[in-house]
Motif scaffolding. Sequence first.
Motif, PDB file in Angstrom:
ATOM      1  N   GLY A   1      -5.846 -33.025  20.855  1.00  0.00           N
ATOM      2  CA  GLY A   1      -5.137 -34.250  20.461  1.00  0.00           C
ATOM      3  C   GLY A   1      -3.792 -34.206  20.927  1.00  0.00           C
ATOM      4  N   ALA A   2      -3.198 -32.934  21.363  1.00  0.00           N
ATOM      5  CA  ALA A   2      -1.839 -32.833  22.013  1.00  0.00           C
ATOM      6  C   ALA A   2      -2.027 -32.823  23.590  1.00  0.00           C
ATOM      7  CB  ALA A   2      -1.413 -31.476  21.506  1.00  0.00           C
ATOM      8  N   ALA A   3      -0.526 -32.644  24.070  1.00  0.00           N
ATOM      9  CA  ALA A   3      -0.379 -32.904  25.251  1.00  0.00           C
ATOM     10  C   ALA A   3       0.730 -31.655  25.678  1.00  0.00           C
ATOM     11  CB  ALA A   3      -0.083 -34.066  25.781  1.00  0.00           C
ATOM     12  N   ARG A   4       0.934 -31.278  27.055  1.00  0.00           N
ATOM     13  CA  ARG A   4       2.055 -30.696  27.540  1.00  0.00           C
ATOM     14  C   ARG A   4       1.991 -31.040  28.967  1.00  0.00           C
ATOM     15  NH1 ARG A   4       2.215 -24.497  28.596  1.00  0.00           N
ATOM     16  NH2 ARG A   4       3.885 -25.503  29.970  1.00  0.00           N
ATOM     17  N   ILE A   5       3.298 -30.765  29.508  1.00  0.00           N
ATOM     18  CA  ILE A   5       3.432 -30.881  31.151  1.00  0.00           C
ATOM     19  C   ILE A   5       3.554 -29.385  31.534  1.00  0.00           C
ATOM     20  CG2 ILE A   5       4.938 -31.834  32.808  1.00  0.00           C
ATOM     21  CD1 ILE A   5       5.644 -34.014  30.997  1.00  0.00           C
ATOM     22  N   TYR A   6       2.825 -29.223  32.484  1.00  0.00           N
ATOM     23  CA  TYR A   6       2.990 -27.829  33.497  1.00  0.00           C
ATOM     24  C   TYR A   6       3.586 -28.313  34.691  1.00  0.00           C
ATOM     25  CZ  TYR A   6      -1.075 -25.762  30.789  1.00  0.00           C
ATOM     26  OH  TYR A   6      -1.887 -25.524  29.957  1.00  0.00           O
ATOM     27  N   GLN A   7       4.795 -27.502  34.890  1.00  0.00           N
ATOM     28  CA  GLN A   7       5.761 -27.416  35.597  1.00  0.00           C
ATOM     29  C   GLN A   7       6.154 -26.159  36.759  1.00  0.00           C
ATOM     30  OE1 GLN A   7       9.513 -30.335  34.526  1.00  0.00           O
ATOM     31  NE2 GLN A   7       8.548 -29.303  32.720  1.00  0.00           N
ATOM     32  N   PHE A   8       5.895 -26.304  38.097  1.00  0.00           N
ATOM     33  CA  PHE A   8       6.213 -25.280  38.905  1.00  0.00           C
ATOM     34  C   PHE A   8       6.114 -25.319  40.193  1.00  0.00           C
ATOM     35  CE2 PHE A   8       1.537 -25.655  37.945  1.00  0.00           C
ATOM     36  CZ  PHE A   8       0.984 -25.804  39.177  1.00  0.00           C
ATOM     37  N   THR A   9       6.878 -24.882  40.965  1.00  0.00           N
ATOM     38  CA  THR A   9       7.077 -24.811  42.364  1.00  0.00           C
ATOM     39  C   THR A   9       6.173 -24.161  43.146  1.00  0.00           C
ATOM     40  OG1 THR A   9       9.324 -25.715  41.881  1.00  0.00           O
ATOM     41  CG2 THR A   9       8.820 -25.063  44.232  1.00  0.00           C
ATOM     42  N   LEU A  10       5.762 -24.335  44.298  1.00  0.00           N
ATOM     43  CA  LEU A  10       4.766 -23.523  45.121  1.00  0.00           C
ATOM     44  C   LEU A  10       5.832 -23.023  46.112  1.00  0.00           C
ATOM     45  CD1 LEU A  10       1.834 -26.125  45.519  1.00  0.00           C
ATOM     46  CD2 LEU A  10       1.980 -23.971  44.131  1.00  0.00           C
ATOM     47  N   PRO A  11       5.711 -21.551  46.266  1.00  0.00           N
ATOM     48  CA  PRO A  11       6.764 -21.082  46.956  1.00  0.00           C
ATOM     49  C   PRO A  11       6.088 -20.864  48.460  1.00  0.00           C
ATOM     50  CG  PRO A  11       5.618 -19.569  45.772  1.00  0.00           C
ATOM     51  CD  PRO A  11       5.078 -20.814  45.013  1.00  0.00           C
ATOM     52  N   PRO A  12       6.958 -20.485  49.326  1.00  0.00           N
ATOM     53  CA  PRO A  12       6.450 -20.302  50.884  1.00  0.00           C
ATOM     54  C   PRO A  12       5.584 -19.174  50.867  1.00  0.00           C
ATOM     55  CG  PRO A  12       8.916 -20.755  50.758  1.00  0.00           C
ATOM     56  CD  PRO A  12       8.353 -20.673  49.545  1.00  0.00           C
ATOM     57  N   GLY A  13       4.519 -19.453  51.704  1.00  0.00           N
ATOM     58  CA  GLY A  13       3.575 -18.223  51.731  1.00  0.00           C
ATOM     59  C   GLY A  13       2.279 -18.256  50.535  1.00  0.00           C
ATOM     60  N   SER A  14       2.433 -19.371  49.746  1.00  0.00           N
ATOM     61  CA  SER A  14       1.275 -19.691  48.854  1.00  0.00           C
ATOM     62  C   SER A  14       0.339 -20.476  49.307  1.00  0.00           C
ATOM     63  CB  SER A  14       2.076 -20.120  47.619  1.00  0.00           C
ATOM     64  OG  SER A  14       2.552 -21.499  47.943  1.00  0.00           O
ATOM     65  N   ALA A  15       0.181 -20.880  50.563  1.00  0.00           N
ATOM     66  CA  ALA A  15      -1.118 -21.589  50.840  1.00  0.00           C
ATOM     67  C   ALA A  15      -2.345 -20.981  50.848  1.00  0.00           C
ATOM     68  CB  ALA A  15      -0.722 -22.192  52.475  1.00  0.00           C
ATOM     69  N   GLY A  16      -3.301 -21.423  50.300  1.00  0.00           N
ATOM     70  CA  GLY A  16      -4.640 -20.995  50.064  1.00  0.00           C
ATOM     71  C   GLY A  16      -5.565 -21.676  49.197  1.00  0.00           C
ATOM     72  N   THR A  17      -6.681 -21.249  48.767  1.00  0.00           N
ATOM     73  CA  THR A  17      -7.749 -21.747  48.058  1.00  0.00           C
ATOM     74  C   THR A  17      -7.747 -21.343  46.838  1.00  0.00           C
ATOM     75  OG1 THR A  17      -8.987 -22.089  50.245  1.00  0.00           O
ATOM     76  CG2 THR A  17     -10.139 -22.678  48.266  1.00  0.00           C
ATOM     77  N   TYR A  18      -7.552 -22.282  45.886  1.00  0.00           N
ATOM     78  CA  TYR A  18      -7.114 -21.792  44.399  1.00  0.00           C
ATOM     79  C   TYR A  18      -8.132 -22.570  43.743  1.00  0.00           C
ATOM     80  CZ  TYR A  18      -2.939 -19.563  46.524  1.00  0.00           C
ATOM     81  OH  TYR A  18      -2.331 -18.995  47.185  1.00  0.00           O
ATOM     82  N   TRP A  19      -8.030 -22.675  42.165  1.00  0.00           N
ATOM     83  CA  TRP A  19      -8.867 -23.404  41.443  1.00  0.00           C
ATOM     84  C   TRP A  19      -8.236 -23.322  39.879  1.00  0.00           C
ATOM     85  CZ3 TRP A  19     -13.407 -21.721  37.722  1.00  0.00           C
ATOM     86  CH2 TRP A  19     -13.392 -20.394  37.730  1.00  0.00           C
ATOM     87  N   TYR A  20      -8.742 -24.136  38.986  1.00  0.00           N
ATOM     88  CA  TYR A  20      -7.927 -24.330  37.779  1.00  0.00           C
ATOM     89  C   TYR A  20      -9.017 -24.236  36.643  1.00  0.00           C
ATOM     90  CZ  TYR A  20      -8.577 -29.458  38.319  1.00  0.00           C
ATOM     91  OH  TYR A  20      -9.185 -30.838  38.529  1.00  0.00           O
ATOM     92  N   HIS A  21      -8.949 -23.623  35.477  1.00  0.00           N
ATOM     93  CA  HIS A  21      -9.887 -23.846  34.640  1.00  0.00           C
ATOM     94  C   HIS A  21      -9.039 -23.530  33.009  1.00  0.00           C
ATOM     95  CE1 HIS A  21     -10.026 -19.425  34.276  1.00  0.00           C
ATOM     96  NE2 HIS A  21      -9.918 -19.295  35.514  1.00  0.00           N
ATOM     97  N   PRO A  22      -9.810 -23.583  31.980  1.00  0.00           N
ATOM     98  CA  PRO A  22      -9.286 -23.385  30.701  1.00  0.00           C
ATOM     99  C   PRO A  22      -9.202 -21.902  30.411  1.00  0.00           C
ATOM    100  CG  PRO A  22     -11.548 -24.190  30.469  1.00  0.00           C
ATOM    101  CD  PRO A  22     -11.226 -24.137  31.687  1.00  0.00           C
ATOM    102  N   HIS A  23      -8.435 -21.463  29.549  1.00  0.00           N
ATOM    103  CA  HIS A  23      -8.195 -19.894  29.263  1.00  0.00           C
ATOM    104  C   HIS A  23      -7.798 -19.753  27.841  1.00  0.00           C
ATOM    105  CE1 HIS A  23      -7.708 -15.739  30.449  1.00  0.00           C
ATOM    106  NE2 HIS A  23      -7.719 -16.158  31.737  1.00  0.00           N
ATOM    107  N   PRO A  24      -8.439 -20.402  26.915  1.00  0.00           N
ATOM    108  CA  PRO A  24      -8.197 -19.989  25.515  1.00  0.00           C
ATOM    109  C   PRO A  24      -8.999 -18.750  24.904  1.00  0.00           C
ATOM    110  CG  PRO A  24      -9.858 -21.756  25.608  1.00  0.00           C
ATOM    111  CD  PRO A  24      -9.402 -21.447  26.936  1.00  0.00           C
ATOM    112  N   HIS A  25      -8.344 -17.840  24.026  1.00  0.00           N
ATOM    113  CA  HIS A  25      -9.046 -16.818  23.979  1.00  0.00           C
ATOM    114  C   HIS A  25     -10.491 -16.996  23.159  1.00  0.00           C
ATOM    115  CE1 HIS A  25      -9.667 -12.626  23.101  1.00  0.00           C
ATOM    116  NE2 HIS A  25      -9.309 -12.632  21.635  1.00  0.00           N
ATOM    117  N   MET A  26     -11.448 -16.179  23.446  1.00  0.00           N
ATOM    118  CA  MET A  26     -12.818 -16.217  23.078  1.00  0.00           C
ATOM    119  C   MET A  26     -13.295 -17.690  23.179  1.00  0.00           C
ATOM    120  SD  MET A  26     -12.762 -13.885  19.565  1.00  0.00           S
ATOM    121  CE  MET A  26     -11.403 -14.917  18.684  1.00  0.00           C
ATOM    122  N   GLN A  27     -12.869 -18.642  24.054  1.00  0.00           N
ATOM    123  CA  GLN A  27     -13.534 -19.863  24.030  1.00  0.00           C
ATOM    124  C   GLN A  27     -13.397 -20.238  25.467  1.00  0.00           C
ATOM    125  OE1 GLN A  27     -10.360 -21.522  21.338  1.00  0.00           O
ATOM    126  NE2 GLN A  27     -12.179 -22.515  20.344  1.00  0.00           N
TER     127      GLN A  27
END
Length: 535
Positions: free
Chosen positions: A177-203
Amino acid sequence: MKRRNFLVQTLAGGTALLARSALAQQAGRAMPSMTPMHGMGHAPAVVPVAPALPPPPPAPLAGPDALPSGAPLPTLFKLPNSVSDQAQAPRLFRAALAAQPTTQTFIDGKDTAMWQYTAGVNESPDGIAGPLIDVREGDRIEIRFDNRVPEPSTIHWHGLPVPPDQDGNPEDAVAPGAARIYQFTLPPGSAGTYWYHPHPHMQTAEQVFRGLAGPIIVRAPDDPLAAWPEKHLFFTDLRLDINGNIPPNGMDDWMNGREGQYVLVNGALRPEITVDGDQRWRIWNACSARYLKLAFSDHRAFTQVGTDGGLLKRPVAGLRSLLLPPGARAELIVHAGSANSQAALVALAYNRGKMSMSGSVPAETDRILAQVKFAPTAGGARTLPAWLRAIEPMGEPAAQKTVMMTEQIDMQNMHAMGPMGLPSGMRFLINNQSFDPARVTMTSRRNEVEVWTVQNFTDMDHPFHVHGTQFQVLDHHFEGKTTPEPFLAWRDTVNLRPNEVVRIATVQRMAGLRMFHCHILEHEDLGMMGLLQVE
């Protein structure tokens, strides 16, 4: 359980806890409600307790042909940028992602309850995979995350060099029920193929196999392959029972990591892919534990041009197969050939040392992932550049570190369940310790090159992943022989075979807490994860 060198050790704390629990149960059953008795020598009354009913047997799994197959490869839905009219870089990429319960229909007449990433709260998903985040080097990223699932969750930006407090670590979980904003800048040389997924401990494992995962592409302004037509192949695992439900993990799943009976490509089973001229394929292995040894059924060659962290220095041509462990990505050039033809894209059988409580491990077999139609164009083959980008060795290390991956099992309490419903008799360890979010495993200094010696002291493959940076694999020591890595590349995930030692060169650029772990997600949840403090 069929196992060669699996370390058997009684877990003292777990055994004591089970013993205390057993004594408490005996006390409760012996004296649940005593009534005073007159006279000497009379035992207190004992109220009989009905034995607990065993859980119902799990529903059988759906058959291999229960899902439709053969449709054209679905196109990944792009996450829209809410800030428009930004023709020049750098730009602001502002968007919203929500993790929320959804319903899909895989088997006719059966609803499947899933958790998926959608482009905003209460919006319908546009596919099985989360929306494709397609951005550029230099972009400022602002993504609002709304957690609508009934568990704490995060978004981990797998492979991206983002600040530690923006990387979705377990200590930064977002409550239901909560929310947050993720903020970051992609630096030079970071081009590539990535992915995103959850990372809570034991879940993490459950949240991913319920459907929470999505692709990321970071593009470079000087990409030499920018004009090549692209195909995106996002591989995920799905397990369904005959009722269309996603069943929970069993003990063999916790041992080996979960594999479903269906491997989906962009959410489709065995789709049809058309190669009408030479193409650039971006491939993600977003499965919890499945290894993909990719090949074509007609043994045709392909060319590798990229790894986790983007393009190679030079193309590697003439490949007939490529092993992609869980969490890893690759970029390939697939050649149309000189005549119309067809072949299957397959995952070749790969023995990664699975175990089984029953003592019987099913034999590995080849699996068809997609059907491919090759249709060369009138213009013929494209010319692939001989040089793609500069990659240089990282230089002399300022420090050396050792990471050991080991296992423990308590056979007497193998089926006992501990916190979060995880088996308490089974542990996967880093440096002989189970992950503790309050304990730092190692310490590094910003901007210092380090060489890590990663050792797999088990009889099973483990894919090793480091957060917040890309590394270079230096060499492999296996079966008494040391083999240098054949070419320089940026990676964030490397596979280790049983009793293999791999050396990697790495550097962290930002201070804070980073994770490193096995990317078989069940093993991560069961403790095969460490905490790196970067100072």
